[in-house]
Design a protein around this motif. Structure first.
Motif, PDB file in Angstrom:
ATOM      1  N   PRO A  16      42.303  40.790  86.508  1.00  0.00           N
ATOM      2  CA  PRO A  16      42.630  41.743  85.949  1.00  0.00           C
ATOM      3  C   PRO A  16      41.577  42.662  84.978  1.00  0.00           C
ATOM      4  N   VAL A  17      41.737  43.682  84.801  1.00  0.00           N
ATOM      5  CA  VAL A  17      40.871  44.720  84.125  1.00  0.00           C
ATOM      6  C   VAL A  17      41.388  44.663  82.780  1.00  0.00           C
ATOM      7  N   ARG A  18      40.553  44.503  81.681  1.00  0.00           N
ATOM      8  CA  ARG A  18      41.061  44.299  80.441  1.00  0.00           C
ATOM      9  C   ARG A  18      40.309  45.376  79.688  1.00  0.00           C
ATOM     10  N   GLN A  19      39.274  45.942  80.121  1.00  0.00           N
ATOM     11  CA  GLN A  19      38.390  47.074  79.347  1.00  0.00           C
ATOM     12  C   GLN A  19      37.591  47.988  80.457  1.00  0.00           C
ATOM     13  N   VAL A  20      37.631  49.207  79.896  1.00  0.00           N
ATOM     14  CA  VAL A  20      36.680  50.271  80.814  1.00  0.00           C
ATOM     15  C   VAL A  20      36.089  50.912  79.855  1.00  0.00           C
ATOM     16  N   TYR A  21      34.620  51.000  79.867  1.00  0.00           N
ATOM     17  CA  TYR A  21      33.690  51.537  79.074  1.00  0.00           C
ATOM     18  C   TYR A  21      32.845  52.390  79.597  1.00  0.00           C
ATOM     19  N   GLY A  22      32.069  53.454  79.160  1.00  0.00           N
ATOM     20  CA  GLY A  22      31.405  54.488  79.855  1.00  0.00           C
ATOM     21  C   GLY A  22      30.062  54.750  79.045  1.00  0.00           C
ATOM     22  N   PHE A  23      29.154  54.682  80.089  1.00  0.00           N
ATOM     23  CA  PHE A  23      27.734  55.290  79.700  1.00  0.00           C
ATOM     24  C   PHE A  23      27.819  56.592  79.787  1.00  0.00           C
ATOM     25  N   LEU A  24      27.795  57.306  78.886  1.00  0.00           N
ATOM     26  CA  LEU A  24      27.924  59.124  78.770  1.00  0.00           C
ATOM     27  C   LEU A  24      26.757  59.610  78.530  1.00  0.00           C
ATOM     28  N   PHE A  25      26.322  60.528  79.292  1.00  0.00           N
ATOM     29  CA  PHE A  25      25.145  61.174  79.328  1.00  0.00           C
ATOM     30  C   PHE A  25      25.278  62.661  79.028  1.00  0.00           C
ATOM     31  N   VAL A  26      24.214  63.181  78.131  1.00  0.00           N
ATOM     32  CA  VAL A  26      24.194  64.621  77.903  1.00  0.00           C
ATOM     33  C   VAL A  26      23.221  65.268  78.875  1.00  0.00           C
ATOM     34  N   PRO A  27      23.100  66.539  79.249  1.00  0.00           N
ATOM     35  CA  PRO A  27      22.338  67.166  80.265  1.00  0.00           C
ATOM     36  C   PRO A  27      20.969  66.937  80.054  1.00  0.00           C
ATOM     37  N   ASP A  28      20.300  66.559  79.049  1.00  0.00           N
ATOM     38  CA  ASP A  28      18.938  66.215  78.742  1.00  0.00           C
ATOM     39  C   ASP A  28      18.781  64.829  79.062  1.00  0.00           C
ATOM     40  N   GLY A  29      19.576  63.964  79.402  1.00  0.00           N
ATOM     41  CA  GLY A  29      19.311  62.748  80.140  1.00  0.00           C
ATOM     42  C   GLY A  29      19.648  61.658  78.863  1.00  0.00           C
ATOM     43  N   ARG A  30      20.022  61.965  77.871  1.00  0.00           N
ATOM     44  CA  ARG A  30      20.151  60.917  76.646  1.00  0.00           C
ATOM     45  C   ARG A  30      21.639  60.483  76.891  1.00  0.00           C
ATOM     46  N   LEU A  31      21.559  59.149  76.332  1.00  0.00           N
ATOM     47  CA  LEU A  31      23.013  58.628  76.261  1.00  0.00           C
ATOM     48  C   LEU A  31      23.828  58.466  74.895  1.00  0.00           C
ATOM     49  N   LEU A  32      25.095  58.922  75.036  1.00  0.00           N
ATOM     50  CA  LEU A  32      26.001  58.534  73.906  1.00  0.00           C
ATOM     51  C   LEU A  32      26.200  57.138  73.583  1.00  0.00           C
ATOM     52  N   ILE A  33      25.950  56.763  72.129  1.00  0.00           N
ATOM     53  CA  ILE A  33      26.227  55.573  71.549  1.00  0.00           C
ATOM     54  C   ILE A  33      27.348  55.721  70.595  1.00  0.00           C
ATOM     55  N   ARG A  34      28.467  55.091  70.595  1.00  0.00           N
ATOM     56  CA  ARG A  34      29.401  54.860  69.544  1.00  0.00           C
ATOM     57  C   ARG A  34      28.891  54.119  68.421  1.00  0.00           C
ATOM     58  N   LEU A  35      28.875  54.793  67.165  1.00  0.00           N
ATOM     59  CA  LEU A  35      28.480  54.199  66.215  1.00  0.00           C
ATOM     60  C   LEU A  35      29.426  53.864  65.063  1.00  0.00           C
ATOM     61  N   ASP A  36      29.930  52.672  64.696  1.00  0.00           N
ATOM     62  CA  ASP A  36      30.917  52.218  63.724  1.00  0.00           C
ATOM     63  C   ASP A  36      30.086  51.498  62.762  1.00  0.00           C
ATOM     64  N   GLY A  37      29.805  52.146  61.529  1.00  0.00           N
ATOM     65  CA  GLY A  37      28.971  51.587  60.598  1.00  0.00           C
ATOM     66  C   GLY A  37      27.744  51.215  61.152  1.00  0.00           C
ATOM     67  N   ASN A  38      27.177  49.800  61.266  1.00  0.00           N
ATOM     68  CA  ASN A  38      25.996  49.453  61.883  1.00  0.00           C
ATOM     69  C   ASN A  38      26.217  48.974  63.437  1.00  0.00           C
ATOM     70  N   LYS A  39      27.321  48.942  63.793  1.00  0.00           N
ATOM     71  CA  LYS A  39      27.572  48.390  65.145  1.00  0.00           C
ATOM     72  C   LYS A  39      27.663  49.518  66.252  1.00  0.00           C
ATOM     73  N   HIS A  40      26.817  49.246  67.329  1.00  0.00           N
ATOM     74  CA  HIS A  40      26.548  50.185  68.527  1.00  0.00           C
ATOM     75  C   HIS A  40      27.503  49.749  69.727  1.00  0.00           C
TER      76      HIS A  40
END
Length: 161
Positions: A16-40
């Protein structure tokens, strides 16, 4: 203690698949990290009832959590979590961000997550998921270059979206 293993193949039949996460990139090649307080973390989450397509789950979750639209996601692999009782998969995908909307509260948590842009080489350290996290981040960085044709050298270190 659960055992984590990284696989670049399709999810095994019956796992079973219980989670789907994405490595999301902007056009300059940087990656979006979701920040919740101090948790990445990465944007993504659990399938809702009736959802079976990884792409649909990722699109919904990225819009809900970090209010971005994404292009066609690329499957990277999955992390198998074996808790000794009922193993399950956590799918990882990569995608390009196509539209950034104003931040809004996540409908599930009510929180507004910050959107941090980082060099892909920093992802393994920031996510702190251990060896399998580094393997996932390396697969995402490789996809950024080879699938999405993004530059991943000479990038700014960090910034907010």
């Amino acid at each position: 203690m659960p055992k984590f293993t990284w696989h670049t193949s399709a999810v095994s039949e019956g796992l079973p698949v219980r989670q789907v996460y994405g490595f999301l990139f902007v056009p300059d090649g940087r990656l979006l990290i979701r920040l919740d307080g101090n948790k990445h973390s990465l944007p993504g989450g659990r399938p809702e009832p009736g959802e079976v397509e990884y792409v649909d789950i990722l699109r919904r979750e990225t819009l809900e959590e970090v209010t971005v639209d994404i292009g066609e996601p690329h499957y990277l692999g999955y992390q198998c979590v074996d808790d000794g009782i009922s193993p399950y998969a956590q799918v990882r995908m990569a995608a390009l961000i196509t539209t950034v909307h104003p931040s809004e509260p996540d409908p599930d948590s009510g929180r507004i997550y910050r959107r941090l842009l980082v060099h892909p080489g920093k992802a393994g350290d920031l996510l702190a998921w251990g060896e399998t996290g580094y393997q996932q981040a390396a697969a995402a960085a490789e996809a950024a270059v080879n699938v999405f044709d993004l530059p991943c050298s000479d990038l700014p270190e960090t910034g907010y979206l």
